[in-house]
Design an enzyme around this catalytic site. Structure first.
Site, PDB file in Angstrom:
ATOM      1  N   GLY A  12       0.716  -1.200   0.900  1.00  0.00           N
ATOM      2  CA  GLY A  12       0.433   0.112  -0.136  1.00  0.00           C
ATOM      3  C   GLY A  12       0.824   1.648   0.303  1.00  0.00           C
ATOM      4  N   ASN A  14       1.598   2.539  -3.122  1.00  0.00           N
ATOM      5  CA  ASN A  14       1.052   3.646  -3.307  1.00  0.00           C
ATOM      6  C   ASN A  14      -0.465   4.680  -3.185  1.00  0.00           C
ATOM      7  OD1 ASN A  14       1.995   3.716  -6.286  1.00  0.00           O
ATOM      8  ND2 ASN A  14       2.159   1.530  -5.890  1.00  0.00           N
ATOM      9  N   MET A  91      -3.548  -6.886  -7.025  1.00  0.00           N
ATOM     10  CA  MET A  91      -3.588  -7.890  -7.311  1.00  0.00           C
ATOM     11  C   MET A  91      -4.688  -9.293  -8.380  1.00  0.00           C
ATOM     12  SD  MET A  91      -0.133  -7.292  -8.105  1.00  0.00           S
ATOM     13  CE  MET A  91       0.931  -6.222  -7.190  1.00  0.00           C
ATOM     14  N   LEU A  94      -9.874  -7.291 -12.482  1.00  0.00           N
ATOM     15  CA  LEU A  94     -11.000  -7.301 -12.619  1.00  0.00           C
ATOM     16  C   LEU A  94     -12.135  -7.753 -13.673  1.00  0.00           C
ATOM     17  CD1 LEU A  94     -11.363  -3.406 -11.716  1.00  0.00           C
ATOM     18  CD2 LEU A  94     -11.465  -5.348 -10.805  1.00  0.00           C
ATOM     19  N   ASN A 108      -5.118   2.331 -13.122  1.00  0.00           N
ATOM     20  CA  ASN A 108      -4.461   1.788 -12.765  1.00  0.00           C
ATOM     21  C   ASN A 108      -2.769   2.557 -12.627  1.00  0.00           C
ATOM     22  OD1 ASN A 108      -2.622  -1.305 -12.254  1.00  0.00           O
ATOM     23  ND2 ASN A 108      -2.119  -1.827 -13.453  1.00  0.00           N
ATOM     24  N   HIS A 110       1.232   1.280 -13.228  1.00  0.00           N
ATOM     25  CA  HIS A 110       1.467  -0.371 -13.372  1.00  0.00           C
ATOM     26  C   HIS A 110       3.462   0.222 -13.518  1.00  0.00           C
ATOM     27  CE1 HIS A 110       2.618  -3.945 -15.025  1.00  0.00           C
ATOM     28  NE2 HIS A 110       3.699  -3.221 -15.913  1.00  0.00           N
ATOM     29  N   ASP A 151      -3.736  -4.918 -18.878  1.00  0.00           N
ATOM     30  CA  ASP A 151      -2.815  -3.370 -19.106  1.00  0.00           C
ATOM     31  C   ASP A 151      -3.023  -3.248 -19.946  1.00  0.00           C
ATOM     32  OD1 ASP A 151      -1.907  -3.765 -16.636  1.00  0.00           O
ATOM     33  OD2 ASP A 151       0.110  -4.857 -16.953  1.00  0.00           O
ATOM     34  N   GLN A 179      10.959   7.119  -7.503  1.00  0.00           N
ATOM     35  CA  GLN A 179      10.935   8.627  -8.892  1.00  0.00           C
ATOM     36  C   GLN A 179       9.676   9.020 -10.137  1.00  0.00           C
ATOM     37  OE1 GLN A 179      14.772   8.317 -11.020  1.00  0.00           O
ATOM     38  NE2 GLN A 179      15.942   7.768  -8.601  1.00  0.00           N
ATOM     39  N   GLU A 181       5.832   6.843  -9.727  1.00  0.00           N
ATOM     40  CA  GLU A 181       4.978   5.770  -9.457  1.00  0.00           C
ATOM     41  C   GLU A 181       4.220   7.062  -8.264  1.00  0.00           C
ATOM     42  OE1 GLU A 181       3.991   1.240  -8.268  1.00  0.00           O
ATOM     43  OE2 GLU A 181       5.780   0.875  -9.341  1.00  0.00           O
TER      44      GLU A 181
HETATM   45  C1  GAR Z   1       3.783  -1.161  -7.375  1.00  0.00           C
HETATM   46  O1  GAR Z   1       4.907  -1.249  -8.185  1.00  0.00           O
HETATM   47  C2  GAR Z   1       2.712  -1.355  -8.569  1.00  0.00           C
HETATM   48  O2  GAR Z   1       3.518  -0.333  -9.700  1.00  0.00           O
HETATM   49  C3  GAR Z   1       2.426  -2.953  -8.549  1.00  0.00           C
HETATM   50  O3  GAR Z   1       2.173  -3.308  -7.440  1.00  0.00           O
HETATM   51  C4  GAR Z   1       3.134  -3.104  -6.735  1.00  0.00           C
HETATM   52  C5  GAR Z   1       2.321  -2.312  -5.216  1.00  0.00           C
HETATM   53  O4  GAR Z   1       2.777  -1.902  -4.174  1.00  0.00           O
HETATM   54  N1  GAR Z   1       1.225  -3.280  -9.297  1.00  0.00           N
HETATM   55  C6  GAR Z   1       1.330  -3.769 -10.861  1.00  0.00           C
HETATM   56  O5  GAR Z   1       1.829  -4.867 -10.930  1.00  0.00           O
HETATM   57  C7  GAR Z   1       0.036  -4.045 -11.342  1.00  0.00           C
HETATM   58  N2  GAR Z   1       0.298  -5.085 -12.287  1.00  0.00           N
HETATM   59  P1  GAR Z   1       2.271  -0.468  -3.220  1.00  0.00           P
HETATM   60  O6  GAR Z   1       1.059  -1.836  -3.173  1.00  0.00           O
HETATM   61  O7  GAR Z   1       3.354  -0.595  -2.519  1.00  0.00           O
HETATM   62  O8  GAR Z   1       1.058   0.589  -3.824  1.00  0.00           O
END
Ligand code: GAR
Length: 207
Positions: A12, A14, A91, A94, A108, A110, A151, A179, A181
């Site tokens: 979490g 993000n 993950m 949908l 989303n 990625h 995606d 840098q 996300e």
């Molecule tokens: C992040 O790097 C996100 O971009 C990726 O999972 C991680 C989650 O981290 N998402 C994917 O790969 C979706 N295809 P977080 O739980 O710390 O935000």
């Protein structure tokens, strides 16, 4: 004001970037009203609780089909009057029915420069493992609208990040988060809520 739901499955970070951006007044015309986790043990749930955001756990395995899962999720989103769904490390894929119902209202993040290292099987650390295995010198992150194609939806924003000597998947993942996300996602959410994103086919204009 747009009501935002953030969907999570793991750490979490993000979600935290979005919570911090909202607290700093950087989410124009939007507020996080709900967190949905596909995993009862997600660390992200603690982050939601700390921020005073209600959360719901919805596990895919508790439903017979993807459509049943999507219907349960849609009912919760309706209940909270959600106008924007953010997939922040969510993950579970949908179902098409939900993607259509919320067309251009699901965003989303990625961890690669789409169309590299994306689609089925590319998620989380696996994306960075694949980037390092290929030997790319530049990777990054992409924020995009969600369509029925994994995606494959219209790209909102991308940011490049350098790969460095000695990178491990974990080190590269952290750099891409720091840098790219954690900057791109709150900005895109703010732009959406403020009505600045205009979708024309595959192209998203920011006005
Ligand atoms: C992040 O790097 C996100 O971009 C990726 O999972 C991680 C989650 O981290 N998402 C994917 O790969 C979706 N295809 P977080 O739980 O710390 O935000």
């Amino acid at each position: 004001m747009k009501n935002i739901a953030v969907l999570v499955s793991g750490g979490g970070t993000n979600l935290q970037a979005l919570i911090d951006a909202e607290a700093a007044g950087k989410i124009e015309n939007g507020a996080i009203r709900l967190v949905v986790s596909s995993n009862p043990d997600a660390y992200a749930l603690g982050r939601a609780a700390k921020a005073g955001i209600p959360s719901v756990v919805l596990r895919r395995r508790d439903f017979d089909s993807a459509d049943d899962y999507g219907a349960a999720l849609a009912a919760i989103l309706e209940e909270y009057g959600i106008g924007l769904v953010v997939l922040a490390g969510f993950m579970t894929v949908l179902p098409d029915s939900l993607c259509r119902r919320y067309e251009n209202r699901i965003i989303n993040v990625h961890p690669s420069l789409i169309p590299s290292f994306c689609g089925a099987g590319y998620y989380g650390l696996r994306v960075h493992e694949a980037a390092l295995a290929k030997g790319v010198k530049v990777t990054g992150a992409t924020v995009h609208f969600v369509s029925e194609v994994v995606d494959g939806g219209a790209i909102i924003a991308q940011k490049a990040v350098e790969v460095e000597d000695g990178d491990t998947p974990e080190i590269l993942q952290r750099r891409v988060m720091e840098q790219a996300e954690w900057l791109l996602l709150p900005q895109a959410v703010s732009d959406f809520c403020a009505g600045r994103l205009h979708v024309d086919g595959a192209w998203v204009a920011r006005k």
